[in-house]
Motif scaffolding. Structure first.
Motif, PDB file in Angstrom:
ATOM      1  N   ASP A  20       0.816  -1.219   0.000  1.00 44.29           N
ATOM      2  CA  ASP A  20       0.000   0.000   0.000  1.00 44.29           C
ATOM      3  C   ASP A  20       0.844   1.262   0.000  1.00 44.29           C
ATOM      4  O   ASP A  20       0.410   2.306  -0.471  1.00 44.29           O
ATOM      5  N   SER A  34      -2.268   4.597  -3.595  1.00 42.59           N
ATOM      6  CA  SER A  34      -3.472   5.298  -4.051  1.00 42.59           C
ATOM      7  C   SER A  34      -3.121   6.606  -4.756  1.00 42.59           C
ATOM      8  O   SER A  34      -3.830   7.032  -5.671  1.00 42.59           O
ATOM      9  N   GLU A  84      -2.257   5.772  -8.305  1.00 42.79           N
ATOM     10  CA  GLU A  84      -3.487   5.492  -9.041  1.00 42.79           C
ATOM     11  C   GLU A  84      -4.208   6.785  -9.401  1.00 42.79           C
ATOM     12  O   GLU A  84      -4.685   6.940 -10.526  1.00 42.79           O
ATOM     13  N   GLU A  85      -4.280   7.738  -8.459  1.00 44.64           N
ATOM     14  CA  GLU A  85      -4.904   9.033  -8.734  1.00 44.64           C
ATOM     15  C   GLU A  85      -4.177   9.765  -9.861  1.00 44.64           C
ATOM     16  O   GLU A  85      -4.807  10.349 -10.740  1.00 44.64           O
TER      17      GLU A  85
END
Length: 59
Positions: free
Chosen positions: A7, A48, A51-52
């Motif tokens: 993550d 994340s 990914e954004e």
């Protein structure tokens, strides 16, 4: 997306995911285009945020 990565990833992982070099990776982090934080001298990037960044560039 990118299930084989943790993550929170390293700069090297980000370079591999985006297929970019070290200079471009540092440019993206320093400019704030990809959000990150530092632990000591090492950048850590939430997956994340990668990914954004990718999704924001989809036309």
């Amino acid at each position: 997306m990118f299930t084989e990565y943790d993550d929170v990833i390293t700069l090297s992982d980000m370079m591999e995911i985006l297929a970019i070099g070290r200079n471009k990776a540092y440019d993206l982090l320093r400019s704030g285009q990809i959000k990150s934080f530092k632990i000591g001298k090492a950048y850590r990037i939430p997956k994340s945020c990668i990914e954004e960044y990718i999704l924001a560039r989809v036309k």
